[in-house]
Design a protein around this motif. Sequence first.
Motif, PDB file in Angstrom:
ATOM      1  N   PHE A  72     -27.208  19.527  49.071  1.00 24.02           N
ATOM      2  CA  PHE A  72     -28.228  18.668  49.680  1.00 24.02           C
ATOM      3  C   PHE A  72     -28.464  19.069  51.144  1.00 24.02           C
ATOM      4  CE2 PHE A  72     -29.392  14.815  52.072  1.00 24.02           C
ATOM      5  CZ  PHE A  72     -30.619  14.569  51.484  1.00 24.02           C
ATOM      6  N   ILE A  73     -27.405  19.319  51.876  1.00 26.69           N
ATOM      7  CA  ILE A  73     -27.529  19.734  53.280  1.00 26.69           C
ATOM      8  C   ILE A  73     -28.249  21.082  53.369  1.00 26.69           C
ATOM      9  CG2 ILE A  73     -26.198  20.480  55.306  1.00 26.69           C
ATOM     10  CD1 ILE A  73     -24.126  18.297  54.490  1.00 26.69           C
ATOM     11  N   ALA A  74     -27.944  22.006  52.457  1.00 31.27           N
ATOM     12  CA  ALA A  74     -28.615  23.308  52.452  1.00 31.27           C
ATOM     13  C   ALA A  74     -30.100  23.162  52.151  1.00 31.27           C
ATOM     14  CB  ALA A  74     -27.949  24.229  51.429  1.00 31.27           C
ATOM     15  N   GLU A  75     -30.458  22.261  51.242  1.00 26.76           N
ATOM     16  CA  GLU A  75     -31.866  22.040  50.925  1.00 26.76           C
ATOM     17  C   GLU A  75     -32.626  21.471  52.109  1.00 26.76           C
ATOM     18  OE1 GLU A  75     -31.865  19.536  47.493  1.00 26.76           O
ATOM     19  OE2 GLU A  75     -31.627  21.211  46.113  1.00 26.76           O
ATOM     20  N   VAL A  76     -32.031  20.538  52.814  1.00 30.99           N
ATOM     21  CA  VAL A  76     -32.685  19.971  53.997  1.00 30.99           C
ATOM     22  C   VAL A  76     -32.864  21.051  55.060  1.00 30.99           C
ATOM     23  CG1 VAL A  76     -32.405  18.317  55.884  1.00 30.99           C
ATOM     24  CG2 VAL A  76     -31.937  17.610  53.542  1.00 30.99           C
ATOM     25  N   SER A  77     -31.845  21.878  55.247  1.00 28.12           N
ATOM     26  CA  SER A  77     -31.942  22.970  56.223  1.00 28.12           C
ATOM     27  C   SER A  77     -33.045  23.949  55.832  1.00 28.12           C
ATOM     28  CB  SER A  77     -30.613  23.719  56.323  1.00 28.12           C
ATOM     29  OG  SER A  77     -29.589  22.852  56.719  1.00 28.12           O
ATOM     30  N   ALA A  78     -33.131  24.301  54.566  1.00 23.78           N
ATOM     31  CA  ALA A  78     -34.176  25.222  54.099  1.00 23.78           C
ATOM     32  C   ALA A  78     -35.565  24.628  54.320  1.00 23.78           C
ATOM     33  CB  ALA A  78     -33.966  25.551  52.626  1.00 23.78           C
ATOM     34  N   PHE A  79     -35.712  23.336  54.077  1.00 21.56           N
ATOM     35  CA  PHE A  79     -37.000  22.680  54.298  1.00 21.56           C
ATOM     36  C   PHE A  79     -37.394  22.737  55.770  1.00 21.56           C
ATOM     37  CE2 PHE A  79     -39.355  18.840  55.499  1.00 21.56           C
ATOM     38  CZ  PHE A  79     -40.506  19.045  54.766  1.00 21.56           C
ATOM     39  N   VAL A  80     -36.456  22.457  56.647  1.00 16.87           N
ATOM     40  CA  VAL A  80     -36.738  22.475  58.088  1.00 16.87           C
ATOM     41  C   VAL A  80     -37.123  23.888  58.533  1.00 16.87           C
ATOM     42  CG1 VAL A  80     -35.698  22.195  60.371  1.00 16.87           C
ATOM     43  CG2 VAL A  80     -35.358  20.444  58.626  1.00 16.87           C
ATOM     44  N   LEU A  81     -36.380  24.906  58.076  1.00  9.24           N
ATOM     45  CA  LEU A  81     -36.697  26.286  58.448  1.00  9.24           C
ATOM     46  C   LEU A  81     -38.061  26.707  57.911  1.00  9.24           C
ATOM     47  CD1 LEU A  81     -33.241  28.019  57.971  1.00  9.24           C
ATOM     48  CD2 LEU A  81     -34.442  27.592  60.121  1.00  9.24           C
ATOM     49  N   ALA A  82     -38.377  26.317  56.687  1.00  7.83           N
ATOM     50  CA  ALA A  82     -39.686  26.647  56.120  1.00  7.83           C
ATOM     51  C   ALA A  82     -40.802  25.992  56.921  1.00  7.83           C
ATOM     52  CB  ALA A  82     -39.751  26.204  54.660  1.00  7.83           C
ATOM     53  N   PHE A  83     -40.585  24.771  57.360  1.00  6.05           N
ATOM     54  CA  PHE A  83     -41.593  24.065  58.158  1.00  6.05           C
ATOM     55  C   PHE A  83     -41.769  24.729  59.526  1.00  6.05           C
ATOM     56  CE2 PHE A  83     -42.953  20.666  61.050  1.00  6.05           C
ATOM     57  CZ  PHE A  83     -44.114  20.270  60.413  1.00  6.05           C
ATOM     58  N   VAL A  84     -40.675  25.131  60.148  1.00  6.81           N
ATOM     59  CA  VAL A  84     -40.732  25.725  61.481  1.00  6.81           C
ATOM     60  C   VAL A  84     -41.397  27.100  61.454  1.00  6.81           C
ATOM     61  CG1 VAL A  84     -39.292  26.660  63.343  1.00  6.81           C
ATOM     62  CG2 VAL A  84     -38.770  24.421  62.380  1.00  6.81           C
ATOM     63  N   TYR A  85     -41.117  27.924  60.451  1.00  9.40           N
ATOM     64  CA  TYR A  85     -41.595  29.300  60.420  1.00  9.40           C
ATOM     65  C   TYR A  85     -42.839  29.515  59.558  1.00  9.40           C
ATOM     66  CZ  TYR A  85     -37.366  30.617  62.857  1.00  9.40           C
ATOM     67  OH  TYR A  85     -36.378  30.730  63.790  1.00  9.40           O
ATOM     68  N   ARG A  86     -43.504  28.470  59.127  1.00  4.85           N
ATOM     69  CA  ARG A  86     -44.647  28.634  58.232  1.00  4.85           C
ATOM     70  C   ARG A  86     -45.797  29.394  58.886  1.00  4.85           C
ATOM     71  NH1 ARG A  86     -45.194  23.633  60.294  1.00  4.85           N
ATOM     72  NH2 ARG A  86     -47.263  22.903  60.846  1.00  4.85           N
ATOM     73  N   GLU A  87     -46.059  29.183  60.165  1.00  2.00           N
ATOM     74  CA  GLU A  87     -47.155  29.875  60.842  1.00  2.00           C
ATOM     75  C   GLU A  87     -46.851  31.358  61.009  1.00  2.00           C
ATOM     76  OE1 GLU A  87     -50.260  29.015  61.673  1.00  2.00           O
ATOM     77  OE2 GLU A  87     -49.840  27.161  60.607  1.00  2.00           O
ATOM     78  N   LYS A  88     -45.599  31.697  61.275  1.00  2.00           N
ATOM     79  CA  LYS A  88     -45.226  33.105  61.411  1.00  2.00           C
ATOM     80  C   LYS A  88     -45.428  33.835  60.091  1.00  2.00           C
ATOM     81  CE  LYS A  88     -41.455  36.202  62.771  1.00  2.00           C
ATOM     82  NZ  LYS A  88     -42.158  37.299  62.250  1.00  2.00           N
ATOM     83  N   VAL A  89     -45.044  33.226  59.006  1.00  2.00           N
ATOM     84  CA  VAL A  89     -45.227  33.834  57.686  1.00  2.00           C
ATOM     85  C   VAL A  89     -46.717  34.002  57.398  1.00  2.00           C
ATOM     86  CG1 VAL A  89     -44.924  33.472  55.211  1.00  2.00           C
ATOM     87  CG2 VAL A  89     -43.037  33.009  56.773  1.00  2.00           C
ATOM     88  N   LYS A  90     -47.499  32.992  57.704  1.00  2.00           N
ATOM     89  CA  LYS A  90     -48.946  33.056  57.476  1.00  2.00           C
ATOM     90  C   LYS A  90     -49.565  34.199  58.282  1.00  2.00           C
ATOM     91  CE  LYS A  90     -53.113  30.248  58.020  1.00  2.00           C
ATOM     92  NZ  LYS A  90     -53.641  28.964  58.487  1.00  2.00           N
ATOM     93  N   THR A  91     -49.192  34.331  59.543  1.00  2.00           N
ATOM     94  CA  THR A  91     -49.714  35.384  60.404  1.00  2.00           C
ATOM     95  C   THR A  91     -49.302  36.761  59.902  1.00  2.00           C
ATOM     96  OG1 THR A  91     -49.588  33.877  62.286  1.00  2.00           O
ATOM     97  CG2 THR A  91     -49.786  36.219  62.783  1.00  2.00           C
ATOM     98  N   ASP A  92     -48.054  36.911  59.489  1.00  2.00           N
ATOM     99  CA  ASP A  92     -47.575  38.200  58.983  1.00  2.00           C
ATOM    100  C   ASP A  92     -48.307  38.608  57.712  1.00  2.00           C
ATOM    101  OD1 ASP A  92     -45.809  38.309  61.079  1.00  2.00           O
ATOM    102  OD2 ASP A  92     -44.034  37.800  59.881  1.00  2.00           O
ATOM    103  N   VAL A  93     -48.500  37.674  56.798  1.00  2.00           N
ATOM    104  CA  VAL A  93     -49.191  37.986  55.540  1.00  2.00           C
ATOM    105  C   VAL A  93     -50.652  38.339  55.818  1.00  2.00           C
ATOM    106  CG1 VAL A  93     -50.001  37.014  53.357  1.00  2.00           C
ATOM    107  CG2 VAL A  93     -47.641  36.673  54.072  1.00  2.00           C
ATOM    108  N   GLN A  94     -51.316  37.602  56.698  1.00  2.00           N
ATOM    109  CA  GLN A  94     -52.710  37.910  57.010  1.00  2.00           C
ATOM    110  C   GLN A  94     -52.841  39.274  57.679  1.00  2.00           C
ATOM    111  OE1 GLN A  94     -54.353  34.634  59.249  1.00  2.00           O
ATOM    112  NE2 GLN A  94     -54.771  33.444  57.414  1.00  2.00           N
ATOM    113  N   GLY A  95     -51.897  39.619  58.550  1.00  2.00           N
ATOM    114  CA  GLY A  95     -51.920  40.929  59.195  1.00  2.00           C
ATOM    115  C   GLY A  95     -51.769  42.051  58.182  1.00  2.00           C
TER     116      GLY A  95
END
Length: 168
Positions: A72-95
């Motif tokens: 459960f703690i790992a899932e919450v951590s993964a959710f937070v990291l996905a939320f924080v880095y979503r724009e970076k992933v979007k920018t990298d994929v678009q590039g």
Amino acid sequence: AAAGLSYVGGYVINTYKSYDNFLQDKYALLPAVIIICVAVVMFIIGLIGCCATFRESRVGLGLFLAIILVIFIAEVSAFVLAFVYREKVKTDVQGTMHSVFEKYNGNNPESAVVDYLQEHLHCCGVKNYSDWTTTQWFNSTGNNSVPLSCCKQNMKNCTGRLDQPQEL
């Protein structure tokens, strides 16, 4: 649940073959591998929980509870990291997508991937059809049009011309 996750991970790895030119990063398959690993771990944990319940073992049930809390703690951590880095992933994929669109010439493997993507996802360009106006292919053809893979599927006489955007 483990069987379902295994199927999803396998499906993602199999689907990757169609989009590997867009996802040139060597870590693009990491989520699928993680999903399969999670499926294996879930199977083992489920087996521990079933055995502990069947034997009515307090130690086994305590171990099962501790493992579930860690997950459960790992899932919450993964959710937070996905939320924080979503724009970076979007920018990298678009590039990466823009660079593949720049290599489009209608004949090379990148062109086949772009056409496949646009036809199956019913899209045109990275954001819209105007993305094509900055590509070498658009400037070299000189006919003010986008590839035919941009055309709507129900349009029979689509030429890809920009003066008819309702067909794209």
